[in-house]
Design a protein around this motif. Structure first.
Motif, PDB file in Angstrom:
ATOM      1  N   UNK A  86      41.072  41.230  42.492  1.00  0.00           N
ATOM      2  CA  UNK A  86      42.070  40.362  41.817  1.00  0.00           C
ATOM      3  C   UNK A  86      41.921  40.161  40.382  1.00  0.00           C
ATOM      4  N   UNK A 108      43.409  37.441  37.625  1.00  0.00           N
ATOM      5  CA  UNK A 108      44.112  36.246  37.714  1.00  0.00           C
ATOM      6  C   UNK A 108      44.876  36.241  36.474  1.00  0.00           C
ATOM      7  N   UNK A 152      36.991  40.431  49.647  1.00  0.00           N
ATOM      8  CA  UNK A 152      36.944  41.351  48.332  1.00  0.00           C
ATOM      9  C   UNK A 152      36.303  42.612  48.726  1.00  0.00           C
ATOM     10  N   UNK A 153      35.273  42.456  49.887  1.00  0.00           N
ATOM     11  CA  UNK A 153      34.613  43.386  50.330  1.00  0.00           C
ATOM     12  C   UNK A 153      35.533  44.421  51.247  1.00  0.00           C
ATOM     13  N   UNK A 212      32.709  30.399  36.292  1.00  0.00           N
ATOM     14  CA  UNK A 212      33.854  30.562  37.076  1.00  0.00           C
ATOM     15  C   UNK A 212      33.417  31.162  38.221  1.00  0.00           C
ATOM     16  N   UNK A 218      46.338  33.931  45.058  1.00  0.00           N
ATOM     17  CA  UNK A 218      44.941  33.120  45.436  1.00  0.00           C
ATOM     18  C   UNK A 218      44.766  32.852  46.927  1.00  0.00           C
ATOM     19  N   UNK A 260      25.350  37.720  37.186  1.00  0.00           N
ATOM     20  CA  UNK A 260      26.070  36.997  38.313  1.00  0.00           C
ATOM     21  C   UNK A 260      25.855  35.290  38.068  1.00  0.00           C
ATOM     22  N   UNK A 320      31.590  43.190  38.475  1.00  0.00           N
ATOM     23  CA  UNK A 320      32.055  43.111  39.428  1.00  0.00           C
ATOM     24  C   UNK A 320      31.151  44.380  40.602  1.00  0.00           C
ATOM     25  N   UNK A 360      36.131  34.309  50.282  1.00  0.00           N
ATOM     26  CA  UNK A 360      36.719  35.230  49.405  1.00  0.00           C
ATOM     27  C   UNK A 360      35.847  36.564  49.303  1.00  0.00           C
ATOM     28  N   UNK A 361      34.524  36.451  49.218  1.00  0.00           N
ATOM     29  CA  UNK A 361      33.638  37.519  48.973  1.00  0.00           C
ATOM     30  C   UNK A 361      33.995  38.563  50.218  1.00  0.00           C
ATOM     31  N   UNK A 389      43.518  36.316  48.333  1.00  0.00           N
ATOM     32  CA  UNK A 389      42.133  36.562  47.988  1.00  0.00           C
ATOM     33  C   UNK A 389      41.183  35.435  48.667  1.00  0.00           C
ATOM     34  N   UNK A 415      41.270  32.175  48.102  1.00  0.00           N
ATOM     35  CA  UNK A 415      40.581  31.270  47.130  1.00  0.00           C
ATOM     36  C   UNK A 415      41.452  30.060  47.424  1.00  0.00           C
ATOM     37  N   UNK A 430      34.562  30.939  41.533  1.00  0.00           N
ATOM     38  CA  UNK A 430      35.709  31.339  42.348  1.00  0.00           C
ATOM     39  C   UNK A 430      35.847  32.876  41.994  1.00  0.00           C
ATOM     40  N   UNK A 431      35.928  33.109  40.658  1.00  0.00           N
ATOM     41  CA  UNK A 431      36.167  34.615  40.069  1.00  0.00           C
ATOM     42  C   UNK A 431      35.170  35.405  40.488  1.00  0.00           C
ATOM     43  N   UNK A 470      44.574  33.838  34.320  1.00  0.00           N
ATOM     44  CA  UNK A 470      43.875  33.665  33.026  1.00  0.00           C
ATOM     45  C   UNK A 470      42.967  34.535  32.746  1.00  0.00           C
ATOM     46  N   UNK A 498      33.095  35.105  43.104  1.00  0.00           N
ATOM     47  CA  UNK A 498      33.172  35.181  44.632  1.00  0.00           C
ATOM     48  C   UNK A 498      34.596  36.232  44.943  1.00  0.00           C
ATOM     49  N   UNK A 499      35.486  36.087  44.070  1.00  0.00           N
ATOM     50  CA  UNK A 499      36.808  37.019  44.263  1.00  0.00           C
ATOM     51  C   UNK A 499      36.398  38.535  44.061  1.00  0.00           C
ATOM     52  N   UNK A 500      35.286  38.722  43.327  1.00  0.00           N
ATOM     53  CA  UNK A 500      34.764  40.194  43.154  1.00  0.00           C
ATOM     54  C   UNK A 500      33.778  40.528  44.341  1.00  0.00           C
ATOM     55  N   UNK A 501      33.380  39.790  45.231  1.00  0.00           N
ATOM     56  CA  UNK A 501      32.905  40.176  46.310  1.00  0.00           C
ATOM     57  C   UNK A 501      31.230  39.764  46.349  1.00  0.00           C
ATOM     58  N   UNK A 502      31.109  38.718  45.402  1.00  0.00           N
ATOM     59  CA  UNK A 502      29.613  38.206  45.197  1.00  0.00           C
ATOM     60  C   UNK A 502      29.612  36.996  46.654  1.00  0.00           C
ATOM     61  N   UNK A 554      40.126  35.568  33.500  1.00  0.00           N
ATOM     62  CA  UNK A 554      38.730  35.251  34.202  1.00  0.00           C
ATOM     63  C   UNK A 554      37.735  36.157  33.417  1.00  0.00           C
ATOM     64  N   UNK A 556      37.735  46.190  34.778  1.00  0.00           N
ATOM     65  CA  UNK A 556      36.613  45.849  35.568  1.00  0.00           C
ATOM     66  C   UNK A 556      36.934  46.084  37.008  1.00  0.00           C
ATOM     67  N   UNK A 557      38.161  45.806  37.333  1.00  0.00           N
ATOM     68  CA  UNK A 557      38.404  45.908  38.992  1.00  0.00           C
ATOM     69  C   UNK A 557      38.650  47.366  39.274  1.00  0.00           C
TER      70      UNK A 557
END
Lengths: 292, 236
Positions: B86, B88, B80-81, A180, B51, A173, B106, B76-77, B54, B56, A182-183, B90, A185-189, B92, B149-150
């Motif tokens: 997401x 993106x 996500x929960x 990154x 974004x 983590x 994740x 965001x977290x 999410x 962001x 943001x990325x 790019x 955090x977008x996974x839920x961390x 990520x 991975x998601x």
């Protein structure tokens, strides 16, 4: 016996001293590297937090009778908690502005901490009793027992931190968020919490270095500011944000400093800055830094 | 699709990059099990919508509800929960993590996630290359990794931002099959896509986005009539 016309005893002695200094450079630059990696913060309070670790150890001994080994656990925790409060209360609000603000803020915090400690205990240092008197015969030289232990503690802690970052989920983590946030955090961390804990951990390492330093150097308000400038040079040489780089550069530059003391003593306090200049010219991202 | 039964409802969404106002009242709905695309030119606000959903986009206003819970003020977290994942534009993928670490990074956030074995069976190439640094993969492999991975997090709602961008036609075809199969196993997907032909293969509905708002909605059934309109919007 002589090596390059230098008595072997003198050479070994300075190398050993260099390793002891290197042990502190490594612990301090490791914490700075971890903090810079995730928070993008140049933590100028690092030296003051190291000093605070030493003072907490001294207070634990003087007021509560808690000795060195107890302080080795408690003092870094105290420094870490104070650091997390600083992150929550102030640093958090500087996340989205230029990093110069974080640098200035932590520099101010360092001055305040030094001033507060000096106000209470004076600018002149206080001794901290050596918990392990005596020396060990290494065959080629005698080495004070405690200094050997100080090097060992630093090596073990640096290795443990490296493993924790490179081989565990929490470390993954941290590595990912350093790239990154943001990325991740977008996974839920919970990134704000990860940032707080990381800052606490980094300054906790500084506190630990302070405890280990207390018996070697005097406990004094300026002990951190004397050291931190050299440590920033070490960080630049190792590569900003590089974990392995900070540890290797820490020990390596301690040794080089020791060697310089033997061969050309006048340059011993400037050699690290000279190397830093060369690195900045020829390899600006540092020996182990990635260009980003 | 009406707002009342939607899994995700976006209403009058505004968002800003600094002073620059980029979303001007986006409104859209995605029903459970649907695949919905956002079509539009570059800079129309499609990725920004993703974004913003999410969390962001720091500066945003309006309403975004997921399973009837308001998320516009959540970080965001927390979003996500709730079960949203997401991917993106790019991609990520992290260079300091190897493929396996990227895949397992994740945290699991939903009940009944796809198992790692199942995800790896869908993307065998990721097993072969599991010890490579994530960014040493080809563009197509990185895209597969970003989607893989998601899937093992248990999220039921996927935001996929231009998964086909810059990929070879053969990889685009594989991706189309994967997204279609995700749909059949019950994932709900909001997809940003410039490649309308790709999206028309499996999408239920299309929103056309221009200047930060939805300007048209086209159901899959209307495609014959719709494709003329889409061509006009996209200018292709």
């Amino acid at each position: 016996m002589e090596i390059f016309g230098i008595p072997a005893q003198a050479l070994y002695g300075q190398l050993a001293l260099g390793l002891v200094n290197g042990a502190f450079y490594a612990l301090l630059s490791l914490g700075l590297a971890i903090i810079f990696g995730l928070l993008n913060l140049i933590n100028f309070a690092h030296g003051a937090q190291y000093m605070l670790g030493a003072y907490v150890a001294w207070m634990l001994l003087s007021y509560l009778g808690i000795g060195f080994w107890g302080a080795l656990v408690v003092a870094p925790l105290v420094v870490a908690v104070l650091g997390m409060a600083l992150e929550r209360g102030l640093l958090r609000y500087l996340r989205d502005v230029d990093q110069i603000y974080g640098l200035l803020l932590t520099f101010g915090v360092a001055l305040i901490l030094e001033g507060l400690v000096a106000q209470s205990y004076g600018w002149s240092g206080m001794p901290y009793a050596n918990p392990l008197p005596g020396s060990v015969d290494l065959g080629f030289m005698r080495m004070p027992m405690y200094r050997l232990v100080a090097i060992a503690i630093s090596l073990v802690v640096c290795l443990a931190v490296w493993i924790a970052i490179e081989r565990t989920k929490l470390g993954a983590y941290l590595r990912a968020a350093s790239e990154d946030a943001d990325m991740v955090q977008a996974f839920g961390v919970n990134i704000p919490r990860l940032i707080m804990l990381t800052y606490g951990f980094g300054v906790g390492l500084a506190g630990l270095a302070g405890v280990v330093a207390a018996p070697v150097y005097q406990v004094s308000p300026a002990m951190g500011s004397n050291l931190i400038i050299v440590v920033f040079a070490v960080v630049v040489i190792g590569g900003m944000g590089s974990i392995a780089g900070s540890v290797i550069a820490g020990f390596g530059l301690g040794l080089i400093e020791g060697l310089t003391k033997v061969f050309y003593p006048a340059a011993s306090t400037t050699v690290i800055f000279f190397i830093m200049i060369l690195i900045l010219i020829f390899r600006p991202s540092g020996l182990f830094g990635s260009t980003r | 699709m009406t707002a009342d039964t939607a899994m995700l409802s976006v209403r009058d969404l505004h968002a800003w990059y600094g002073e620059s106002h980029v979303l001007h009242g986006m409104t859209l709905h995605v029903g459970r099990g649907e695949v919905v695309t956002l079509l539009g030119r570059n800079g129309a606000g499609k990725s920004t919508t993703m974004r913003a959903i999410m969390g962001l986009m720091k500066k945003r206003s309006g309403s975004i509800t997921y399973e009837e819970r308001e998320t516009i003020t959540l970080p965001p977290h927390r979003i996500a929960r709730m079960g949203i994942a997401y991917c993106p534009e790019h991609r990520g993928i992290f260079s300091r993590l190897d493929v396996q670490e990227n895949l397992e990074l994740p945290p699991v956030i939903g009940a009944d996630p796809l198992t790692l074995d199942r995800v790896q069976a869908m993307f065998p190439r990721l097993v072969e290359r599991r010890h490579s640094p994530g960014t040493k993969l080809s563009g197509g492999e990185q895209q597969m990794l970003a989607i893989a991975r998601i899937l093992r997090t248990g999220a039921r709602f996927l935001l996929l931002d231009e998964p086909t961008e810059g990929l070879a036609p053969i990889i685009v075809k594989q991706l189309g099959e994967i997204i279609a199969s995700l749909r059949t196993i019950g994932f709900t997907i909001l997809l940003v896509e410039q490649n309308f032909r790709f999206a028309s293969g499996f999408a239920d509905r299309h929103y056309v986005v221009e200047h930060g708002r939805v300007v048209d909605e086209i159901a899959a059934g209307d495609l014959a009539a719709g494709s003329e309109r889409i061509r006009a919007y996209l200018g292709v």
